[in-house]
Scaffold this motif. Structure first.
Motif, PDB file in Angstrom:
ATOM      1  N   SER A 199       0.726  -1.226  -0.018  1.00 27.94           N
ATOM      2  CA  SER A 199       0.032   0.072   0.023  1.00 27.94           C
ATOM      3  C   SER A 199       1.094   1.210  -0.119  1.00 27.94           C
ATOM      4  O   SER A 199       1.874   1.140   0.739  1.00 27.94           O
ATOM      5  CB  SER A 199      -0.865  -0.010   1.501  1.00 27.94           C
ATOM      6  OG  SER A 199      -1.495  -1.141   1.494  1.00 27.94           O
ATOM      7  N   GLN A 205      -3.365   6.687  -0.808  1.00 30.68           N
ATOM      8  CA  GLN A 205      -4.519   5.749  -0.065  1.00 30.68           C
ATOM      9  C   GLN A 205      -5.357   6.661   0.646  1.00 30.68           C
ATOM     10  O   GLN A 205      -6.738   6.726   0.742  1.00 30.68           O
ATOM     11  CB  GLN A 205      -4.126   4.648   0.631  1.00 30.68           C
ATOM     12  CG  GLN A 205      -5.411   3.886   1.189  1.00 30.68           C
ATOM     13  CD  GLN A 205      -4.846   2.709   2.379  1.00 30.68           C
ATOM     14  OE1 GLN A 205      -3.865   2.604   2.329  1.00 30.68           O
ATOM     15  NE2 GLN A 205      -5.768   1.939   2.868  1.00 30.68           N
ATOM     16  N   TRP A 250      -8.503   4.247  -1.751  1.00 32.27           N
ATOM     17  CA  TRP A 250      -7.786   3.013  -1.521  1.00 32.27           C
ATOM     18  C   TRP A 250      -7.243   2.336  -3.006  1.00 32.27           C
ATOM     19  O   TRP A 250      -6.002   1.813  -2.642  1.00 32.27           O
ATOM     20  CB  TRP A 250      -8.925   2.127  -0.649  1.00 32.27           C
ATOM     21  CG  TRP A 250      -9.016   2.423   0.569  1.00 32.27           C
ATOM     22  CD1 TRP A 250      -8.929   3.708   1.292  1.00 32.27           C
ATOM     23  CD2 TRP A 250      -9.130   1.581   1.989  1.00 32.27           C
ATOM     24  NE1 TRP A 250      -9.279   3.686   2.624  1.00 32.27           N
ATOM     25  CE2 TRP A 250      -9.439   2.553   2.961  1.00 32.27           C
ATOM     26  CE3 TRP A 250      -9.227   0.017   1.980  1.00 32.27           C
ATOM     27  CZ2 TRP A 250      -9.505   1.729   4.057  1.00 32.27           C
ATOM     28  CZ3 TRP A 250      -9.266  -0.429   3.112  1.00 32.27           C
ATOM     29  CH2 TRP A 250      -9.545   0.379   4.322  1.00 32.27           C
ATOM     30  N   GLY A 305      -4.007   3.938  -3.762  1.00 30.67           N
ATOM     31  CA  GLY A 305      -2.754   3.440  -2.843  1.00 30.67           C
ATOM     32  C   GLY A 305      -2.621   2.003  -2.930  1.00 30.67           C
ATOM     33  O   GLY A 305      -1.593   1.569  -2.200  1.00 30.67           O
ATOM     34  N   LYS A 306      -3.302   1.222  -3.580  1.00 30.00           N
ATOM     35  CA  LYS A 306      -3.086  -0.327  -3.480  1.00 30.00           C
ATOM     36  C   LYS A 306      -2.408  -0.976  -4.951  1.00 30.00           C
ATOM     37  O   LYS A 306      -2.416  -2.212  -4.960  1.00 30.00           O
ATOM     38  CB  LYS A 306      -4.085  -1.058  -3.283  1.00 30.00           C
ATOM     39  CG  LYS A 306      -4.982  -0.460  -1.851  1.00 30.00           C
ATOM     40  CD  LYS A 306      -4.031  -1.157  -0.508  1.00 30.00           C
ATOM     41  CE  LYS A 306      -4.720  -0.858   0.666  1.00 30.00           C
ATOM     42  NZ  LYS A 306      -4.226  -1.994   1.783  1.00 30.00           N
TER      43      LYS A 306
END
Length: 286
Positions: free
Chosen positions: A161, A166, A173, A176-177
Motif C-alpha cells: 500500500s 490511499q 484506497w 494506494g493499492k
C-alpha cells in the motif's frame, strides 16, 4: 495439490510443488492455471494427471528458478480492509460492522520473490501480509453454507500500500493499492485439502529480519464463508478471482512514528501451510 508457475526463458511454465524443494513441470497437462482452467473443473483433471502422468514430467528445483505468480492474472483482485480488530485499532479506525471492500489493479500482480519497486513519487510504501482465497467456480448470490464449495484454494499475498495515495488529500484506497508489483502472490496456491483449518493459520512478516506482523486467521472479523457470500451479493465472482482477506496489526502505518519501506530493505513473510515470500526493495528506475 500446490499449484505454482515459474519463469523459463521467455515463458511461464505451470507446475506443482511435490515438496518444499521440488516442482514438477506440468506443461504436458496442457493448461495454465487461469479462469478457463478453474471453470472447467481443471483441478479434478489435474489430480488425474498428477497420479498417472507426472512421473515422466521434468522436475526443477524451486530454488533454481524464479517463481511467477502462482496462478494467472485474475479478472479481479478484491480486498477486505480492516478485517482484524487489532489492525483497525492501530490505524485509528472502528472495527467495521460489515466488510470493507476495495480493489487492486490486476497490473499489480507479481511473483513471490520479485523485487518491490518503490513507485515514482512514493514516500509511504507499506506492507500487509494476508491470506488470499482463489475462487474455483462462478459465485453469484451464494449463501455462507455454499461458499466454501466455490473455493479452489488459498495462498499467501502481500497487499502493499502507498499510504499517502490511499489516505491523504484526495486519496482513494484503489490508488494506494495498485502500483506495479504491489500484489506478490504465491509461492503456490494450496487446494483446500492441504489446509487443516483455514481459521487457524499463523501469518507473519519481517522487515530486515525484524518482526513486524505476527497474527492468526483465528482473529478475522469476517471469515472466508461470510466474505464470499457477502461479495457475491454485489458482483459475480469468476473462477480464478482472488480475494485478499485482510491483515493483522503491525503495518508500518501503525507504528509511532510510522515506518515505511526504503530501497535496500528486505521484506519476508509467510503463512502456515502456504509458504513464504521475499521481496528486495529497490528504487524506481534502478
Amino acid at each position: 495439490m500446490k499449484l505454482t508457475r515459474y519463469h523459463q526463458n521467455t515463458r511461464i511454465v505451470p507446475g506443482l510443488f511435490l515438496n518444499d524443494d521440488m516442482i514438477v513441470d506440468a506443461s504436458s497437462f496442457g493448461a495454465d492455471w487461469n479462469e478457463e482452467f478453474f471453470a472447467t473443473d481443471g483441478l479434478s483433471r489435474l489430480r488425474v494427471w498428477l497420479a498417472n502422468e507426472s512421473a515422466t514430467a521434468p522436475r526443477v528445483n524451486s530454488g533454481k528458478v524464479r517463481l511467477a505468480p502462482a496462478i494467472a492474472r485474475p479478472s479481479k483482485i478484491i480486498c477486505i480492509g480492516l478485517n482484524y480488530a487489532d489492525h483497525a485499532r492501530e490505524t485509528g479506525a472502528t472495527p467495521p460492522a460489515e466488510p470493507v471492500v476495495f480493489f487492486k489493479a490486476t497490473t499489480a500482480w507479481a511473483g513471490p520473490s520479485d523485487d518491490l519497486v518503490i513507485p515514482k513519487g512514493s514516500l509511504k510504501t507499506d506492507w500487509e501480509v494476508e491470506l488470499a482465497v482463489v475462487i474455483g467456480k462462478r459465485a453469484s448470490y451464494v449463501t455462507e453454507a455454499q461458499a466454501l464449495d466455490h473455493v479452489a484454494g488459498y495462498a499467501l499475498h502481500n497487499d502493499y500500500s502507498e499510504r499517502a495515495w490511499q489516505l491523504e488529500g484526495t486519496g482513494q484506497w484503489v490508488k494506494g493499492k495498485s502500483a506495479d508489483g504491489y500484489a506478490p502472490f504465491g509461492p503456490y496456491m494450496a487446494t483446500p485439502d492441504e489446509i487443516a483449518d483455514v481459521n487457524s493459520l499463523r501469518l507473519w512478516l519481517h522487515v530486515n529480519g525484524v518482526a513486524k506482523q505476527d497474527g492468526s486467521t483465528s482473529n478475522l472479523i469476517f471469515r472466508v464463508p461470510h466474505i464470499i457470500s457477502y461479495l457475491s451479493q454485489f458482483m459475480t465472482l469468476l473462477p480464478g478471482d482472488v480475494i485478499s482477506t485482510g491483515t493483522p496489526a503491525g503495518v508500518g502505518l501503525g507504528f509511532k512514528p510510522p515506518q515505511y519501506l526504503s530501497p535496500g530493505d528486505v521484506v519476508e513473510l509467510g503463512i502456515d501451510g502456504l509458504g513464504t515470500q521475499r521481496q528486495a526493495v529497490v528504487a524506481y528506475g534502478d
